[in-house]
Structures are given as structure tokens and as C-alpha cells.
Design an enzyme around this catalytic site. Structure first.
Site, PDB file in Angstrom:
ATOM      1  N   GLU A  35       5.703 -46.632  -8.550  1.00  0.00           N
ATOM      2  CA  GLU A  35       5.724 -45.201  -8.854  1.00  0.00           C
ATOM      3  C   GLU A  35       6.231 -44.397  -7.660  1.00  0.00           C
ATOM      4  O   GLU A  35       6.969 -43.409  -7.826  1.00  0.00           O
ATOM      5  CB  GLU A  35       4.331 -44.712  -9.257  1.00  0.00           C
ATOM      6  CG  GLU A  35       4.307 -43.252  -9.689  1.00  0.00           C
ATOM      7  CD  GLU A  35       2.957 -42.821 -10.230  1.00  0.00           C
ATOM      8  OE1 GLU A  35       2.769 -42.874 -11.461  1.00  0.00           O
ATOM      9  OE2 GLU A  35       2.084 -42.463  -9.405  1.00  0.00           O
ATOM     10  N   LYS A  66      -6.518 -58.805 -18.399  1.00  0.00           N
ATOM     11  CA  LYS A  66      -7.344 -58.128 -19.391  1.00  0.00           C
ATOM     12  C   LYS A  66      -6.630 -56.977 -20.086  1.00  0.00           C
ATOM     13  O   LYS A  66      -7.176 -56.380 -21.026  1.00  0.00           O
ATOM     14  CB  LYS A  66      -8.635 -57.630 -18.739  1.00  0.00           C
ATOM     15  CG  LYS A  66      -9.532 -58.767 -18.240  1.00  0.00           C
ATOM     16  CD  LYS A  66     -10.798 -58.243 -17.596  1.00  0.00           C
ATOM     17  CE  LYS A  66     -11.675 -59.391 -17.110  1.00  0.00           C
ATOM     18  NZ  LYS A  66     -12.921 -58.918 -16.456  1.00  0.00           N
ATOM     19  N   TYR A  67      -5.424 -56.686 -19.656  1.00  0.00           N
ATOM     20  CA  TYR A  67      -4.672 -55.602 -20.288  1.00  0.00           C
ATOM     21  C   TYR A  67      -4.143 -55.987 -21.671  1.00  0.00           C
ATOM     22  O   TYR A  67      -3.621 -55.138 -22.396  1.00  0.00           O
ATOM     23  CB  TYR A  67      -3.523 -55.153 -19.386  1.00  0.00           C
ATOM     24  CG  TYR A  67      -3.950 -54.107 -18.363  1.00  0.00           C
ATOM     25  CD1 TYR A  67      -3.553 -52.778 -18.487  1.00  0.00           C
ATOM     26  CD2 TYR A  67      -4.765 -54.440 -17.292  1.00  0.00           C
ATOM     27  CE1 TYR A  67      -3.945 -51.815 -17.579  1.00  0.00           C
ATOM     28  CE2 TYR A  67      -5.163 -53.497 -16.372  1.00  0.00           C
ATOM     29  CZ  TYR A  67      -4.758 -52.185 -16.518  1.00  0.00           C
ATOM     30  OH  TYR A  67      -5.161 -51.228 -15.605  1.00  0.00           O
TER      31      TYR A  67
END
Length: 346
Positions: free
Chosen positions: A295, A116-117
Site C-alpha cells: 500500500e 484463515k482468509y
């Protein structure tokens, strides 16, 4: 005519010929001198104009004299290892652009839009075309599992988009962890053979609201996370388990860097992505997943390999509507979203 008369005539003719020859030589000499003077004047004008153009190209428009004693006092503008921290008010955009545009640079830029990005692609690209390295050559590389969903966006001159199809994944954590591997392979297999000077890796669910330009260029560039730029490091969400290769012990660490934006030269970013990808795989083989996936590994990498330039939270802000005294401009920000709705396994 008598012989004496003929002799006299010949003498007069030769004297006249010599006289006219002298006059003609003088005229030619004067003309050549005049041409030489004209050429010298033209050359001087050309030289002056050339240097004037070079000066304009180097210095841009007139700008205020730099100061060694006056500047931003509300923020740190340099790290303990002498790397600049870029904030609004610490650079002159006209001067920076005029210096870097002479180098005829090309910047590769990557983003991932899976599931959905893909809904964020249009705003990302359209806002980038308005604010991101304006006037420079930029080539976007978009990784997606739905190439057919990528909207058409009008690109400026010397700017282009390549869509790369990748496999769909069921966990957003897996998407996060696969990024480093995909970036590593892209640089190794495609970008290294092209003429790219720098690369930036950005999150697709971001939107540009202000200038992101040549001031951000550096050998290895990290962005200070907007949630942690003004808190003590014992509040940083580093990976604290020694079992992970992303482990950073309590009491250690410099800044907390956002995984949503980093960059540098191809060589340095390749080393970064290769290292993080390898460590992510080792962690996975040992059945451990760092707290914030890539990250966490990015922060460990930057701890051991200090960035040559840091970008302030202006370059990865929390929301366009959230203010802070130190933030004079929002350049790039994560757009508001319902994570439970856009992430596949939230």
C-alpha cells in the site's frame, strides 16, 4: 377466306395483341411501382427501428438532462489534474451501463485468500455476483494456499472463477508484499493472451453492499482510503523514511489510496504491479520494509503516475454500520474481523 379478308384479320389480330401488350405492361409497371413503394416503406420502417434500437442501446431509458451547474456540492468530484472522483449522484447508472455494455467488455478480478482468509471467499463472491459489474463478463482469479477450502458459489452467465494455488506464508506482511509480484506474473503470463479489457485487484475480506459498475472503469483507477478522505495530508500514513523507495516527504502527496482496491487497463496495471514489485524487492535487499508494504508503494506510484479516475470511499468503506455525511451508499466494505485471530503473526 379471300385474301383481303385474311389481311383484315391479321391487322385486327396484331392491333389486339399490341393492345393487350400495353395493358400487360401497364399492370407490370404498376405492380413494380407498388412493390417499390412497399419496399421503400419497409426499408424506412427498418431504418427507423434500427436507429430506435441504436438510440435505446446508446442512451438507455429516459434520464434527466445533465446539468453543467448543479450537482454534488458537499464533495469534490474532480481532482486538480482533471480526473473524475466518482461519488453517488455524480453519474447516471442507466446511461453509463448502456454506453459500456455496447463494448462487450470483460473484466478480470483478482483476490488473495491465504490461511484463515479463506473464510471470506463465500461472502465476497456471492455479494459480487449480486452487485459487481452486473450484466458484464467477469472472470475471478483467486489466489489461495487451500484450493480445497474454496466453496462452490453459483456464478451468473458469462461469469467464472479460476483458483490458483500459491505457497503459504508465515507473515501477513509477506503475503501483502508478494501480491504485486503475483499480479505482475498473472497479467504477463496468462491475462495478456486473453481478451481482457480491464482488471481490478480487490481484498478478499470485503463484501459488496451496493452497485460497483462501469462508472469505475478507467485507464488507471485508485480508491480513496476511507480513513483519510477528509483529513490533511500531514496525517496520511505514507512511508516517511528516505531509505525506502516508497518514501513521500512531508508536505507532498495528493490523496491516500487504499491498497485493498485498485484497477485499470491490463497495460497500466501491469506497469503498476511491475514497478511496485521491483521497488519492494529493492527495499527488501536493503533490509527495509515500507510501513504498509504494498500500500505504501502503491501510494508512491500514484503520486508519480496520477490515476485517470478516483473512486470515492464508497468503494472501500470502513464498515457497513459506520456512517458519514458524504457517504450516500456503501458499495464495498471490509468486513469486521479479529485481526489477531485471522492473521498468522499478529
Amino acid at each position: 377466306m379471300s385474301i383481303p379478308g385474311i389481311m383484315l384479320f391479321r391487322q385486327i389480330f396484331l392491333i389486339s395483341l399490341a393492345f393487350f401488350g400495353m395493358i400487360l405492361s401497364g399492370l407490370i409497371y404498376l405492380n413494380s411501382n407498388q412493390n417499390s413503394c412497399n419496399q421503400q416503406i419497409i426499408q424506412q420502417v427498418v431504418i427507423k427501428e434500427t436507429w430506435k434500437q441504436k438510440a435505446v442501446g446508446l442512451l438507455g431509458l429516459l434520464y434527466d438532462q445533465p446539468s453543467a451547474s448543479v450537482g454534488r456540492t458537499d464533495v469534490a468530484s474532480v481532482t486538480p489534474w482533471s480526473a473524475p472522483i466518482i461519488w453517488e449522484g455524480t453519474f447516471d447508472p442507466t446511461l453509463i451501463d448502456s454506453i459500456y455494455k455496447q463494448q462487450n467488455l470483460t473484466i478480470a478480478t483478482t483476490a488473495f485468500a491465504l490461511g484463515k482468509y479463506t473464510r471470506f471467499v463465500k461472502d465476497f463472491l456471492e455479494s459480487a455476483e449480486e452487485h459487481y459489474f452486473v450484466g458484464f463478463r467477469v472472470h475471478y482469479y483467486l489466489f489461495t494456499d487451500q484450493p480445497e477450502s474454496v466453496p462452490e458459489v453459483k456464478m451468473g452467465e458469462n461469469r467464472s472463477l479460476t483458483v490458483l494455488k500459491v505457497q503459504s506464508l508465515n507473515r501477513w506482511q509477506d503475503i501483502s508484499m508478494k501480491r504485486m509480484e503475483k499480479l505482475e506474473k498473472l497479467i504477463e503470463n496468462e491475462l495478456s493472451s486473453e481478451v481482457y479489457d480491464y482488471i481490478f485487484c480487490l481484498d478478499i475480506d470485503g463484501k459488496f453492499y451496493g452497485r460497483w459498475g462501469a462508472e469505475s472503469l478507467g485507464r488507471l483507477v485508485g480508491v480513496i482510503h476511507p480513513w483519510f478522505y477528509n483529513v490533511p495530508r500531514n496525517q496520511f500514513t505514507y512511508e516517511r523514511r528516505p531509505e525506502s523507495l516508497a518514501y513521500i516527504p512531508a508536505g507532498e502527496g495528493d490523496y491516500y489510496y487504499a491498497g485493498a482496491a485498485f484497477g485499470g487497463t491490463l497495460e497500466d496495471v501491469l506497469h503498476l504491479t511491475k514497478t511496485c514489485s521491483k521497488q519492494l524487492k529493492i527495499d527488501a535487499a536493503n533490509s527495509i520494509e515500507a510501513l504498509w508494504q504494498e500500500e505504501s508503494h502503491l501510494n508512491k506510484y500514484f503520486l508519480l503516475n496520477k490515476p485517470s479516475k478516483l473512486l470515492s470511499p464508497e468503494y472501500m468503506w470502513r464498515s457497513i454500520s459506520e456512517g458519514a455525511a458524504q457517504i450516500k451508499i456503501v458499495r464495498f466494505t471490509s468486513v469486521p474481523k479479529n485481526y489477531a485471530e485471522v492473521r498468522p503473526n499478529t
